[in-house]
Design an enzyme around this catalytic site. Structure first.
Site, PDB file in Angstrom:
ATOM      1  N   SER A   6       0.842  -1.199   0.000  1.00 31.79           N
ATOM      2  CA  SER A   6       0.000   0.000   0.000  1.00 31.79           C
ATOM      3  C   SER A   6       0.870   1.239   0.000  1.00 31.79           C
ATOM      4  CB  SER A   6      -0.885   0.012   1.243  1.00 31.79           C
ATOM      5  OG  SER A   6      -1.440   1.305   1.402  1.00 31.79           O
ATOM      6  N   HIS A  29      -1.214  -1.153  -4.186  1.00 30.28           N
ATOM      7  CA  HIS A  29      -2.507  -0.867  -3.568  1.00 30.28           C
ATOM      8  C   HIS A  29      -2.604   0.634  -3.307  1.00 30.28           C
ATOM      9  CE1 HIS A  29      -5.948  -2.073  -0.971  1.00 30.28           C
ATOM     10  NE2 HIS A  29      -5.554  -1.106  -0.165  1.00 30.28           N
ATOM     11  N   ASP A  31      -4.851   3.621  -1.791  1.00 30.32           N
ATOM     12  CA  ASP A  31      -5.953   3.900  -0.867  1.00 30.32           C
ATOM     13  C   ASP A  31      -6.546   5.277  -1.136  1.00 30.32           C
ATOM     14  OD1 ASP A  31      -6.080   1.560   0.904  1.00 30.32           O
ATOM     15  OD2 ASP A  31      -4.011   2.096   1.404  1.00 30.32           O
ATOM     16  N   MET A  33      -9.286   7.914  -0.106  1.00 29.25           N
ATOM     17  CA  MET A  33     -10.150   8.257   1.036  1.00 29.25           C
ATOM     18  C   MET A  33     -10.719   9.654   0.845  1.00 29.25           C
ATOM     19  SD  MET A  33      -7.865   6.889   4.223  1.00 29.25           S
ATOM     20  CE  MET A  33      -6.819   5.422   4.090  1.00 29.25           C
ATOM     21  N   HIS A  62      -8.323   0.927  -3.871  1.00 34.50           N
ATOM     22  CA  HIS A  62      -9.221   0.639  -2.747  1.00 34.50           C
ATOM     23  C   HIS A  62      -9.952   1.932  -2.395  1.00 34.50           C
ATOM     24  CE1 HIS A  62      -9.479  -0.473   1.857  1.00 34.50           C
ATOM     25  NE2 HIS A  62     -10.659  -0.432   1.280  1.00 34.50           N
ATOM     26  N   MET A  64     -12.215   4.046  -0.368  1.00 37.59           N
ATOM     27  CA  MET A  64     -12.910   4.250   0.905  1.00 37.59           C
ATOM     28  C   MET A  64     -13.649   5.567   0.795  1.00 37.59           C
ATOM     29  SD  MET A  64      -9.775   2.850   3.222  1.00 37.59           S
ATOM     30  CE  MET A  64      -8.670   3.020   1.817  1.00 37.59           C
ATOM     31  N   MET A 133     -11.284  -6.451   5.530  1.00 34.74           N
ATOM     32  CA  MET A 133     -10.434  -5.495   6.252  1.00 34.74           C
ATOM     33  C   MET A 133     -10.006  -6.084   7.592  1.00 34.74           C
ATOM     34  SD  MET A 133      -9.990  -2.806   4.365  1.00 34.74           S
ATOM     35  CE  MET A 133      -9.092  -1.866   5.623  1.00 34.74           C
ATOM     36  N   GLY A 140      -2.961   3.893   7.993  1.00 35.31           N
ATOM     37  CA  GLY A 140      -1.948   2.841   7.986  1.00 35.31           C
ATOM     38  C   GLY A 140      -1.377   2.663   9.378  1.00 35.31           C
ATOM     39  N   GLY A 141      -0.631   1.590   9.553  1.00 36.48           N
ATOM     40  CA  GLY A 141       0.098   1.392  10.800  1.00 36.48           C
ATOM     41  C   GLY A 141      -0.718   0.959  11.999  1.00 36.48           C
ATOM     42  N   ASP A 171      -6.286  -6.645   4.317  1.00 38.87           N
ATOM     43  CA  ASP A 171      -5.695  -5.302   4.309  1.00 38.87           C
ATOM     44  C   ASP A 171      -5.761  -4.720   5.710  1.00 38.87           C
ATOM     45  OD1 ASP A 171      -4.849  -2.725   3.734  1.00 38.87           O
ATOM     46  OD2 ASP A 171      -6.663  -2.175   2.613  1.00 38.87           O
ATOM     47  N   GLY A 172      -4.568  -4.426   6.251  1.00 37.74           N
ATOM     48  CA  GLY A 172      -4.487  -3.773   7.556  1.00 37.74           C
ATOM     49  C   GLY A 172      -3.673  -4.585   8.549  1.00 37.74           C
ATOM     50  N   GLY A 173      -2.514  -4.057   8.934  1.00 34.92           N
ATOM     51  CA  GLY A 173      -1.684  -4.737   9.920  1.00 34.92           C
ATOM     52  C   GLY A 173      -1.049  -6.023   9.429  1.00 34.92           C
ATOM     53  N   SER A 194       2.871  -0.366   5.963  1.00 33.30           N
ATOM     54  CA  SER A 194       4.039  -0.074   6.795  1.00 33.30           C
ATOM     55  C   SER A 194       5.058  -1.204   6.781  1.00 33.30           C
ATOM     56  CB  SER A 194       3.598   0.260   8.226  1.00 33.30           C
ATOM     57  OG  SER A 194       2.603  -0.623   8.676  1.00 33.30           O
TER      58      SER A 194
HETATM   59  C1  DX5 Z   1      -6.205   1.362   5.709  1.00 29.67           C
HETATM   60  C2  DX5 Z   1      -5.775   1.051   4.295  1.00 29.67           C
HETATM   61  C3  DX5 Z   1      -4.634   0.139   4.206  1.00 29.67           C
HETATM   62  C4  DX5 Z   1      -3.360   0.635   4.859  1.00 29.67           C
HETATM   63  C5  DX5 Z   1      -2.647  -0.552   5.407  1.00 29.67           C
HETATM   64  O1  DX5 Z   1      -7.446   1.978   5.686  1.00 29.67           O
HETATM   65  O2  DX5 Z   1      -6.848   0.468   3.588  1.00 29.67           O
HETATM   66  O3  DX5 Z   1      -4.390  -0.223   2.853  1.00 29.67           O
HETATM   67  O4  DX5 Z   1      -2.495   1.298   3.988  1.00 29.67           O
HETATM   68  O5  DX5 Z   1      -1.522  -0.113   6.111  1.00 29.67           O
HETATM   69  P1  DX5 Z   1      -0.757  -1.111   7.087  1.00 29.67           P
HETATM   70  O6  DX5 Z   1      -0.261  -2.253   6.278  1.00 29.67           O
HETATM   71  O7  DX5 Z   1       0.344  -0.255   7.629  1.00 29.67           O
HETATM   72  O8  DX5 Z   1      -1.742  -1.543   8.140  1.00 29.67           O
HETATM   73 ZN    ZN Z   2      -6.391  -0.365   1.604  1.00 32.44          ZN
END
Ligand code: DX5
Ligand code: ZN
Length: 219
Positions: A6, A29, A31, A33, A62, A64, A133, A140-141, A171-173, A194
Site C-alpha cells: 500500500s 494498492h 488507498d 479516502m 481501494h 474508501m 479489512m 496505515g500502521g 488489508d491492515g496490519g 508499513s
Molecule cells: C487502511 C488502508 C490500508 C493501509 C494498510 O485503511 O486500507 O491499505 O495502507 O496499512 P498497514 O499495512 O500499515 O496496516
Molecule cells: Zn487499503
C-alpha cells in the site's frame, strides 16, 4: 499468493520513485479516502491517472469513499487493474460491478471489520475479489485484527463451495508476523503498507512476505 504494497505508507512527494521500490510486487494498492466514508483524506482520480502513467505494476484501487456507484468506474477507466468498493457504501453493488467490468477492471467488494459477509454472499456471482479489512479503514500502521480470520474462512468456504476463482484480499496490519494466519484462513492477496515501506529494503520485505504466505497451505 500475491503481495500488494500500500502506497499509503510511501513518501507522497516521490510517488514515482516509491512505485519503483515495489516493482517486484504483484500490484500497487492505492488507498483513496474522501473524509466522509473514513475520517481521512488521501488522493483521488487525478493522482491515480498520474500513477497509472508511471507505475511498473498494476494498480489496485481501494476506494474508501461515499457513493462508489458514481465515482468508482472512473478509476477503472483510468486504467486500474482492480477497483474495490465498500459494500457499506454501495447502493447497487451488482450494477456497480457491471460498470467496473465494462470499464475494463476487476471488481472487488470490501467489508469493514464490523460488516458480516453472509448477507452479501450472492454477490460472489458478480465480483472477482473480496477484501476482508483487518483494521478499521482510514489509517496505515494500525494493529492487525485477528478476530477477522473467521470471516476470511467463511468467505473461502463460500468461494470453494461455488467452485469459483475469486480471490480474497486482506488489508491492515499485515506483516511477517501476521501474514501466515491470513494465508492459513484462505486469503491469497496481501496488502501491506508499513511492513513494506517501513523496511529499508522493500524488495526484501516483499520477498519475505511472499515466502511466508506461500509456505502456508490453506484447507
Ligand atoms: C487502511 C488502508 C490500508 C493501509 C494498510 O485503511 O486500507 O491499505 O495502507 O496499512 P498497514 O499495512 O500499515 O496496516
Ligand atoms: Zn487499503
Amino acid at each position: 499468493m500475491q503481495i500488494a504494497p500500500s502506497i499509503l505508507s510511501a513518501d507522497f512527494a516521490n510517488l514515482e520513485r516509491e512505485l519503483q521500490r515495489i516493482a517486484d510486487a504483484d500490484s500497487a494498492h492505492v488507498d483513496v479516502m474522501d473524509y466522509h466514508f473514513v475520517p481521512n483524506l488521501t488522493l483521488g482520480l487525478p493522482i491515480v491517472e498520474a500513477l497509472q502513467r508511471v507505475t511498473p505494476i498494476p494498480l489496485d484501487c481501494h476506494l474508501m469513499i461515499d457513493d462508489p456507484d458514481r465515482w468508482a468506474p472512473a478509476y477503472a477507466e483510468a486504467g486500474a487493474a482492480s477497483v474495490t468498493f465498500h459494500i457499506e457504501a454501495a447502493a447497487d453493488p451488482r450494477s456497480l460491478a457491471r460498470d467496473i467490468h465494462a470499464a475494463g477492471a476487476q471488481a472487488c467488494m470490501a467489508l469493514k471489520p464490523g460488516t458480516a459477509f453472509a448477507p452479501y454472499e450472492e454477490l460472489l456471482e458478480v465480483i472477482d475479489m473480496v477484501l476482508v479489512m483487518t483494521v478499521e479503514p482510514g489509517f496505515g500502521g494500525q494493529s492487525f485484527m485477528a478476530d477477522q480470520m473467521p470471516k476470511v474462512r467463511e468467505v473461502r468456504e463460500a468461494i470453494d463451495r461455488r467452485g469459483g476463482r475469486i480471490r480474497i484480499q486482506v488489508d491492515g496490519g499485515v506483516s511477517a508476523s501476521t501474514i501466515e494466519q491470513c494465508a492459513d484462513a484462505g486469503a491469497d492477496v496481501f496488502v501491506a503498507g508499513s511492513a513494506v515501506y517501513g523496511a529499508d529494503d522493500a524488495a526484501a520485505a516483499i520477498g519475505e512476505l511472499r515466502r511466508l504466505a506461500t509456505a502456508c497451505v490453506h484447507h
